[in-house]
Design a protein around this motif. Structure first.
Motif, PDB file in Angstrom:
ATOM      1  N   PRO A  18       0.814  -1.230   0.000  1.00 60.39           N
ATOM      2  CA  PRO A  18       0.000   0.000   0.000  1.00 60.39           C
ATOM      3  C   PRO A  18       0.840   1.270   0.000  1.00 60.39           C
ATOM      4  O   PRO A  18       0.337   2.332  -0.346  1.00 60.39           O
ATOM      5  CB  PRO A  18      -0.803  -0.101   1.307  1.00 60.39           C
ATOM      6  CG  PRO A  18      -0.734  -1.523   1.724  1.00 60.39           C
ATOM      7  CD  PRO A  18       0.535  -2.067   1.167  1.00 60.39           C
ATOM      8  N   PHE A  19       2.111   1.161   0.386  1.00 56.02           N
ATOM      9  CA  PHE A  19       2.927   2.367   0.530  1.00 56.02           C
ATOM     10  C   PHE A  19       3.764   2.651  -0.708  1.00 56.02           C
ATOM     11  O   PHE A  19       4.544   3.577  -0.735  1.00 56.02           O
ATOM     12  CB  PHE A  19       3.841   2.238   1.763  1.00 56.02           C
ATOM     13  CG  PHE A  19       3.068   1.930   2.998  1.00 56.02           C
ATOM     14  CD1 PHE A  19       2.497   2.950   3.741  1.00 56.02           C
ATOM     15  CD2 PHE A  19       2.851   0.624   3.388  1.00 56.02           C
ATOM     16  CE1 PHE A  19       1.747   2.677   4.862  1.00 56.02           C
ATOM     17  CE2 PHE A  19       2.100   0.336   4.512  1.00 56.02           C
ATOM     18  CZ  PHE A  19       1.538   1.354   5.251  1.00 56.02           C
ATOM     19  N   PHE A  20       3.626   1.813  -1.736  1.00 58.51           N
ATOM     20  CA  PHE A  20       4.395   2.026  -2.960  1.00 58.51           C
ATOM     21  C   PHE A  20       3.972   3.341  -3.607  1.00 58.51           C
ATOM     22  O   PHE A  20       3.088   4.035  -3.113  1.00 58.51           O
ATOM     23  CB  PHE A  20       4.189   0.865  -3.936  1.00 58.51           C
ATOM     24  CG  PHE A  20       4.907  -0.404  -3.538  1.00 58.51           C
ATOM     25  CD1 PHE A  20       4.907  -1.507  -4.378  1.00 58.51           C
ATOM     26  CD2 PHE A  20       5.585  -0.511  -2.334  1.00 58.51           C
ATOM     27  CE1 PHE A  20       5.568  -2.669  -4.020  1.00 58.51           C
ATOM     28  CE2 PHE A  20       6.237  -1.656  -1.967  1.00 58.51           C
ATOM     29  CZ  PHE A  20       6.226  -2.749  -2.813  1.00 58.51           C
ATOM     30  N   ALA A  21       4.567   3.645  -4.756  1.00 58.76           N
ATOM     31  CA  ALA A  21       4.327   4.936  -5.415  1.00 58.76           C
ATOM     32  C   ALA A  21       2.851   5.173  -5.711  1.00 58.76           C
ATOM     33  O   ALA A  21       2.431   6.299  -5.918  1.00 58.76           O
ATOM     34  CB  ALA A  21       5.132   4.996  -6.698  1.00 58.76           C
ATOM     35  N   SER A  22       2.055   4.076  -5.716  1.00 58.99           N
ATOM     36  CA  SER A  22       0.652   4.249  -6.090  1.00 58.99           C
ATOM     37  C   SER A  22      -0.149   5.003  -5.028  1.00 58.99           C
ATOM     38  O   SER A  22      -1.262   5.424  -5.274  1.00 58.99           O
ATOM     39  CB  SER A  22       0.015   2.881  -6.322  1.00 58.99           C
ATOM     40  OG  SER A  22       0.094   2.129  -5.142  1.00 58.99           O
ATOM     41  N   ASP A  23       0.434   5.195  -3.845  1.00 58.02           N
ATOM     42  CA  ASP A  23      -0.294   5.895  -2.785  1.00 58.02           C
ATOM     43  C   ASP A  23      -0.189   7.409  -2.993  1.00 58.02           C
ATOM     44  O   ASP A  23       0.366   8.132  -2.173  1.00 58.02           O
ATOM     45  CB  ASP A  23       0.282   5.483  -1.419  1.00 58.02           C
ATOM     46  CG  ASP A  23      -0.501   6.086  -0.255  1.00 58.02           C
ATOM     47  OD1 ASP A  23      -1.711   6.321  -0.427  1.00 58.02           O
ATOM     48  OD2 ASP A  23       0.102   6.313   0.804  1.00 58.02           O
ATOM     49  N   LYS A  24      -0.737   7.865  -4.135  1.00 58.57           N
ATOM     50  CA  LYS A  24      -0.556   9.273  -4.501  1.00 58.57           C
ATOM     51  C   LYS A  24      -1.267  10.224  -3.541  1.00 58.57           C
ATOM     52  O   LYS A  24      -0.859  11.359  -3.380  1.00 58.57           O
ATOM     53  CB  LYS A  24      -1.078   9.505  -5.926  1.00 58.57           C
ATOM     54  CG  LYS A  24      -0.103   9.044  -6.989  1.00 58.57           C
ATOM     55  CD  LYS A  24      -0.547   9.451  -8.366  1.00 58.57           C
ATOM     56  CE  LYS A  24       0.471   8.950  -9.376  1.00 58.57           C
ATOM     57  NZ  LYS A  24      -0.069   8.827 -10.701  1.00 58.57           N
ATOM     58  N   LEU A  25      -2.343   9.754  -2.940  1.00 56.13           N
ATOM     59  CA  LEU A  25      -3.065  10.628  -2.016  1.00 56.13           C
ATOM     60  C   LEU A  25      -2.467  10.581  -0.614  1.00 56.13           C
ATOM     61  O   LEU A  25      -2.901  11.302   0.265  1.00 56.13           O
ATOM     62  CB  LEU A  25      -4.539  10.223  -1.949  1.00 56.13           C
ATOM     63  CG  LEU A  25      -5.337  10.332  -3.253  1.00 56.13           C
ATOM     64  CD1 LEU A  25      -6.794  10.019  -3.009  1.00 56.13           C
ATOM     65  CD2 LEU A  25      -5.206  11.731  -3.830  1.00 56.13           C
ATOM     66  N   GLY A  26      -1.499   9.706  -0.408  1.00 53.97           N
ATOM     67  CA  GLY A  26      -0.876   9.592   0.918  1.00 53.97           C
ATOM     68  C   GLY A  26      -1.806   8.972   1.951  1.00 53.97           C
ATOM     69  O   GLY A  26      -1.611   9.138   3.157  1.00 53.97           O
ATOM     70  N   VAL A  27      -2.823   8.236   1.480  1.00 56.69           N
ATOM     71  CA  VAL A  27      -3.803   7.648   2.395  1.00 56.69           C
ATOM     72  C   VAL A  27      -3.149   6.583   3.274  1.00 56.69           C
ATOM     73  O   VAL A  27      -3.373   6.532   4.484  1.00 56.69           O
ATOM     74  CB  VAL A  27      -4.962   7.004   1.586  1.00 56.69           C
ATOM     75  CG1 VAL A  27      -5.985   6.402   2.516  1.00 56.69           C
ATOM     76  CG2 VAL A  27      -5.606   8.028   0.700  1.00 56.69           C
ATOM     77  N   ALA A  28      -2.345   5.727   2.654  1.00 60.57           N
ATOM     78  CA  ALA A  28      -1.715   4.648   3.421  1.00 60.57           C
ATOM     79  C   ALA A  28      -0.755   5.222   4.459  1.00 60.57           C
ATOM     80  O   ALA A  28      -0.712   4.753   5.601  1.00 60.57           O
ATOM     81  CB  ALA A  28      -0.993   3.700   2.475  1.00 60.57           C
ATOM     82  N   LYS A  29      -0.014   6.253   4.061  1.00 62.22           N
ATOM     83  CA  LYS A  29       0.954   6.843   5.009  1.00 62.22           C
ATOM     84  C   LYS A  29       0.226   7.508   6.173  1.00 62.22           C
ATOM     85  O   LYS A  29       0.704   7.511   7.302  1.00 62.22           O
ATOM     86  CB  LYS A  29       1.851   7.851   4.286  1.00 62.22           C
ATOM     87  CG  LYS A  29       2.867   7.163   3.400  1.00 62.22           C
ATOM     88  CD  LYS A  29       3.788   8.156   2.710  1.00 62.22           C
ATOM     89  CE  LYS A  29       4.493   7.490   1.554  1.00 62.22           C
ATOM     90  NZ  LYS A  29       3.741   7.532   0.298  1.00 62.22           N
TER      91      LYS A  29
END
Ligand code: FE2
Length: 824
Positions: free
Chosen positions: A628-639
């Protein structure tokens, strides 16, 4: 038409064949990045397309982006781009039907655009000759032939312009060049028709002609409108391109050199803002505003806009200087969103809008992902349609199976894990799940028994004594190297141009010495080895960690050599500068050699299998937990929800690795069929229940959250239920048929769990890209027909909910219409 058409399905994203074939170019792009920048070699000039005269009342052009994918969708979009479109003679609103011909009440014409602008990602996965030919050129030419047959008219060739995005760069712009740049043969003689040159094929389209000479364009349009097509992947722009755009409207800044003078940055930007054209369309490869997320003042996109004198309207709630009017438009995300651009209460039009319009053919990105920071004024498909379409498809294991080779990865993980816990002594002894009497019989001629013998240790009195220290040392060293790369490299970067040799040398020593000091404990461990040998699995872990340490050292070398390369542009190199390169290179090789020579004391078959298992298990458990933390987390939701997403990722990893093994250990074939069938059926039913109009009539952030929680609970319950179902059986003796069951279980449950994982993550606004790629929906495609007048820009967004091979069967409608006005 004669020859039967083969409509290609959308490309496979989940480890699909095309993606694997494109890995080489993708890796090359990732490794070389800006160093293979061809833009600096381009010859560029402003273009005035034909028929740009101010005597007409209006001027039309078409925009599409993210195109060459499933042939049906591309064919439909291409058909629209080469056709006149007709609206009913009544008030034009969203949902208004669109006709391809003038019939009955359809008598308001939206004429074909004078040119077509393609906003990037021309074909997938990499826009190379083959992909462009198959997935872009072919459906466009089919549409051309069909329109000619249907209307009985010759379709004239109009210009096509474009800018590249990341998928064009995966082919280093070679395909893009052939698709968009002015062809050579026509340059030689205007009457020579393009020949099919197999060694160097051009990619002409029947309905379009190519005019541009670079990967970025400046188009002079009527009524003072200008279109800028920026080649600014990742919001980075080369200086030559920046200078080109600036020179067109403020050439004194390039003539006197102040454009690049950092000391005059503010002053330059002010001058540019005052001189910039009043009426602008800015096409970029990526949007500034998408998924309801507000851009930030320090984002690369903001910096890029400021450097070109473009007021960042997206930071100012869509407000722009009164004397300007601007449309920011991009693809990259494969659905339609519009921010700002609504008329106010008094009916006055806005002078700024930001539009995302990547629906030119590529798979649908879910449009219901929403950070909730800025309101989308318009979105297509509607959130509920997007949720229903994508969730149902990813909760269909057959769809995931067709979407690439994710099933094969699941199958291999199941196979290897079951084999590891049942046959090789080094790995079964870790778990002791199967008693000896159920293992392959020694001395038997069975293949499995022979493999078991080959993987069994002659001497089994290995103990852990002493080697725990080696393990702890290597784990700490790996952690140190990761931290050191993050800490020391920025420090080195700070002084890379330092004129003071002392400062630079001091920093070099501080960079190198701490790494070298870690050699001392290693040498002590080697010189004072434990009395016994480590267990073979631990030995393989130690080899693996030594190799990881070696690779991390090489990555430090890579970072340092990049810094040195940049420094060498203005500072002379000395012999001291090369010492870290030599020392670290020797260290990297030394650690790898120590791994194999010091710990690799077992026979090769055992060591290599143990290493394979360690790599597979690490990749599955660590990789899926971190997914979930890969580059695809553009919205920063996982972080922002780190605990929740770590748990979701870990649950996915546990299911992927354990269920196929439990099935193969405990379940007979009849029960296996029932468990698999039930899991598939429940998954399909869940896909329909969680998208049912009966339960969810309207879509909102709250509803989406509830859907996410419901899906998560359902997934946990189903996972536990499958686990308990497998445990009801008796342990089954290990044989080849069990390995087959583990393989098949991995394939089937790999698809099931991946679908659940993506559905849950998507409902929590994460993995938008992967969920869309897994669903591979060809629905909800669109193009924009834009009308320019002296004072206005009007965008007619034409959507096709379900593209058809026969476009006369498709429902075409206006999904949005917006007008921007130049304020007087
Ligand atoms: Fe794209």
């Amino acid at each position: 038409m004669g020859i039967e058409r083969k409509f290609k399905r959308p490309v496979s994203w989940l480890a699909g064949r095309e993606l694997l074939a494109s890995l080489e170019s993708i890796l090359s792009y990732l490794l070389n990045g800006e160093k293979q920048d061809s833009r600096d070699w381009m010859f560029v000039e402003a273009i005035t397309p034909p028929h740009c005269n101010d005597t007409e009342q209006e001027y039309w052009f078409d925009y599409i982006a993210d195109t060459g994918d499933g042939s049906r969708a591309v064919y439909n979009v291409a058909y629209l781009c080469m056709s006149g479109l007709w609206l009913k003679d009544e008030k034009i609103t969203r949902g208004h039907p669109v006709s391809l011909s003038r019939t009955g009440e359809f008598n308001q014409r939206l004429p074909r655009g004078e040119f077509l602008f393609v906003g990037g990602d021309t074909a997938y996965h990499a826009a190379d000759i083959a992909a462009l030919k198959e997935r872009f050129q072919t459906p466009f030419n089919w549409a051309y032939e069909d329109i000619a047959v249907t209307t009985g008219e010759k379709i004239d060739q109009r210009p096509i312009y474009g800018i590249p995005a990341n998928h064009d760069y995966y082919d280093a712009l070679d395909g893009f060049n052939r698709q968009f740049c002015h062809p050579i043969v026509q340059d030689i003689h205007p009457l020579v028709r393009e020949q099919e040159d197999l060694t160097d094929p051009p990619l002409g389209l029947h309905g379009f002609r190519r005019e541009q000479k670079s990967s970025y364009v400046w188009l002079n349009l009527p009524f003072g409108w200008r279109l800028w097509g920026l080649d600014s992947q990742a919001s980075k722009m080369d200086k030559r391109q920046q200078a080109f755009f600036v020179t067109q409207f403020c050439d004194k800044l390039t003539r006197d050199g102040s454009l690049f003078d950092e000391n005059k940055k503010e002053e330059v930007q002010e001058t540019l803002r005052n001189a910039i054209p009043d009426k602008l369309i800015v096409a970029t490869p990526e949007p500034s505003t998408v998924f309801g997320k507000r851009a930030t003042s320090h984002a690369a996109m903001t910096e890029l806009f400021l450097r070109l004198g473009l007021e960042p309207g997206f930071l100012q709630d869509g407000r722009l200087d009164h004397s300007k009017c601007r449309l920011d438009i991009s693809g990259d995300v494969h659905h339609y969103e519009r921010y700002w651009g609504n008329a106010n209460e008094n009916g006055e039009y806005s002078n700024y809008a930001s539009v995302v319009a990547g629906g030119g053919g590529a798979f649908l990105h879910p449009s219901h992902t929403d950070a909730g920071e800025i309101k989308k004024q318009s979105v297509y498909p509607a959130e509920m349609d997007s949720h229903r379409e994508v969730t149902q498809r990813i909760l269909n294991p057959w769809q995931i199976f067709l979407g690439g080779y994710a099933w094969l990865i699941g199958a291999m993980v199941g196979f290897i894990t079951y084999f590891a816990v049942t046959v090789p002594q080094s790995t079964w002894s870790l778990f002791e799940l199967v008693p000896n009497n159920l293992r392959p019989v020694w001395g038997d001629q069975d293949v499995l028994a022979r493999i078991q013998i080959a993987l069994t240790l002659a001497n089994t009195d290995a103990t852990l004594s002493g080697y725990w220290i080696d393990l702890i040392y290597l784990l700490l060293f790996v952690a140190f190297l990761i931290a050191w790369r993050l800490m020391s490299i920025p420090e080195l970067l700070k002084v890379k141009y330092s004129a003071s040799r002392d400062i630079w040398n001091r920093r070099l020593i501080t960079f190198l010495i701490p790494v070298v000091l870690w050699l001392i404990p290693l040498l002590l461990l080697i010189l004072e080895p434990g009395e016994s040998t480590p267990p073979s699995f631990l030995a393989a872990i130690l080899i693996g960690l030594s190799c990881v340490a070696g690779l991390l050292i090489f990555s430090l070398i890579r970072c340092y050599s990049d810094i040195l390369f940049e420094r060498s542009r203005i500072r002379k190199e000395t012999w001291l500068d090369f010492i870290p390169l030599w020392v670290l290179s020797v260290m990297g090789i030394f650690y790898m050699a120590v791994g194999f020579l010091h710990y690799g004391t077992y026979q090769a078959s055992i060591m290599s299998f143990d290493l394979l298992v360690i790599v597979v298990w690490s990749l599955v458990i660590l990789g899926l937990t971190a997914f979930p933390f890969f580059a695809s987390d553009k919205l920063g939701v996982a972080k922002a929800n780190i605990g929740k997403f770590l748990a979701i990722g870990f649950w996915h990893a546990i299911l992927q690795i354990s269920i196929p093994v439990c099935l193969a250990l405990y379940v007979d074939w009849a029960s296996w069929l029932i468990i698999c069938g039930a899991a598939i059926a429940i998954t399909l039913i869940a896909g329909h229940l969680f998208t049912s109009q009966y339960f969810f009539r309207e879509f909102s952030a709250d509803v989406q959250k509830k859907i996410g929680q419901g899906l998560l609970i359902a997934w946990i319950v189903i996972g536990i239920a499958v686990f308990f179902a497998t445990m009801q059986g008796e342990l089954v003796a290990v044989d080849a048929s069990r390995l087959l069951m583990a393989f098949l279980s991995g394939a089937i449950f790999g698809c099931i769990w991946l679908g659940w994982y993506l559905a849950v993550s998507m409902a929590f606004n994460c993995h938008n890209n992967e969920a869309g790629g897994g669903a591979r929906s060809e629905k909800f495609r669109h193009m924009i027909r834009i009308k320019l007048t002296e004072d206005t820009l009007t965008g007619y967004v034409i959507g096709i909910d379900a593209p058809e091979k026969d476009i006369s069967k498709a429902t075409i409608r206006l999904v949005d219409v917006f007008t921007l006005q130049v304020k007087k």
